[in-house]
Design a protein around this motif. Sequence first.
Motif, short mmCIF file in Angstrom:
data_model
loop_
_atom_site.label_atom_id
_atom_site.label_comp_id
_atom_site.label_asym_id
_atom_site.label_seq_id
_atom_site.Cartn_x
_atom_site.Cartn_y
_atom_site.Cartn_z
N ILE A 4 0.84 -1.21 0.00
CA ILE A 4 0.00 0.00 0.00
C ILE A 4 0.87 1.25 0.00
N VAL A 5 0.41 2.28 -0.73
CA VAL A 5 1.02 3.60 -0.69
C VAL A 5 -0.03 4.59 -0.19
N VAL A 6 0.44 5.67 0.41
CA VAL A 6 -0.46 6.73 0.88
C VAL A 6 -0.08 8.01 0.15
N LEU A 7 -1.06 8.64 -0.49
CA LEU A 7 -0.86 9.88 -1.23
C LEU A 7 -1.48 11.02 -0.43
N GLY A 8 -0.64 11.83 0.17
CA GLY A 8 -1.11 12.95 1.00
C GLY A 8 -0.99 12.61 2.47
N LEU A 9 -0.08 13.27 3.16
CA LEU A 9 0.15 12.93 4.56
C LEU A 9 -0.55 13.84 5.54
N ASN A 10 -1.15 14.93 5.09
CA ASN A 10 -1.90 15.75 6.05
C ASN A 10 -3.09 14.95 6.56
N HIS A 11 -3.98 14.58 5.68
CA HIS A 11 -5.13 13.77 6.07
C HIS A 11 -4.81 12.28 6.03
N GLY A 12 -3.79 11.91 5.29
CA GLY A 12 -3.44 10.50 5.15
C GLY A 12 -2.56 9.95 6.25
N TRP A 13 -2.09 10.81 7.14
CA TRP A 13 -1.19 10.37 8.22
C TRP A 13 -1.80 9.24 9.05
N ALA A 14 -3.05 9.39 9.43
CA ALA A 14 -3.70 8.36 10.25
C ALA A 14 -3.82 7.05 9.47
N ALA A 31 3.51 9.87 -0.10
CA ALA A 31 3.76 11.17 -0.75
C ALA A 31 3.18 12.25 0.14
N GLY A 32 4.00 13.25 0.43
CA GLY A 32 3.54 14.34 1.26
C GLY A 32 4.73 15.05 1.89
N ARG A 33 4.40 15.95 2.78
CA ARG A 33 5.43 16.73 3.46
C ARG A 33 5.15 16.73 4.95
N GLY A 34 6.13 17.15 5.70
CA GLY A 34 5.93 17.26 7.14
C GLY A 34 6.92 16.42 7.91
N ARG A 35 7.13 16.82 9.14
CA ARG A 35 8.12 16.14 9.95
C ARG A 35 7.71 14.71 10.30
N LEU A 65 -5.61 13.35 -0.95
CA LEU A 65 -5.20 14.62 -1.58
C LEU A 65 -6.43 15.48 -1.82
N PRO A 66 -6.27 16.80 -1.85
CA PRO A 66 -7.40 17.67 -2.19
C PRO A 66 -7.89 17.37 -3.60
N THR A 67 -9.20 17.34 -3.79
CA THR A 67 -9.78 17.04 -5.09
C THR A 67 -9.27 17.99 -6.16
N SER A 68 -9.17 19.25 -5.84
CA SER A 68 -8.71 20.22 -6.84
C SER A 68 -7.29 19.92 -7.29
N PHE A 69 -6.47 19.41 -6.41
CA PHE A 69 -5.09 19.09 -6.76
C PHE A 69 -5.04 17.89 -7.70
N THR A 70 -5.77 16.85 -7.41
CA THR A 70 -5.71 15.65 -8.23
C THR A 70 -6.36 15.86 -9.59
N CYS A 71 -7.36 16.70 -9.68
CA CYS A 71 -7.99 16.96 -10.96
C CYS A 71 -7.06 17.71 -11.90
N GLN A 72 -6.15 18.49 -11.36
CA GLN A 72 -5.21 19.25 -12.19
C GLN A 72 -4.08 18.37 -12.72
N ARG A 73 -3.79 17.25 -12.09
CA ARG A 73 -2.62 16.46 -12.43
C ARG A 73 -2.99 15.02 -12.70
N GLN A 74 -3.93 14.78 -13.54
CA GLN A 74 -4.33 13.41 -13.82
C GLN A 74 -3.24 12.69 -14.60
N LYS A 75 -3.17 11.38 -14.39
CA LYS A 75 -2.19 10.54 -15.07
C LYS A 75 -2.89 9.29 -15.54
N PRO A 76 -2.65 8.86 -16.78
CA PRO A 76 -3.28 7.63 -17.26
C PRO A 76 -2.80 6.42 -16.46
N VAL A 77 -3.67 5.47 -16.29
CA VAL A 77 -3.32 4.23 -15.61
C VAL A 77 -2.53 3.35 -16.59
#
Length: 81
Positions: A4-14, A31-35, A65-77
């Motif tokens: 498993i991978v977690v994308l976004g550590l602000n809300h994904g930390w838990a 993927a994310g930032r923070g100490r 991740l925020p919806t607005s962020f993921t909609c701007q950077r879509q990637k094909p599967v």
Amino acid sequence: MKKIVVLGLNHGWAFAKAVKHTENAVLIAAAGRGRQAEELDVPVYEDYLELLDKHPEADGAVIALPTSFTCQRQKPVPNGE
């Protein structure tokens, strides 16, 4: 064991912590930032697209991740799956 991978550590930390304590899953990257990212003891990327490129073996992802962020950077599967 599911990888498993977690994308976004602000809300994904838990979720990342929960995966680390799950018997049938292993956290392989985040993927994310923070100490707190250092506490996960897995590779951590600032760009979630880089994470996805480097870890095609992932069986699943927690997308926190925020919806607005993921909609701007879509990637094909890969392989159209």
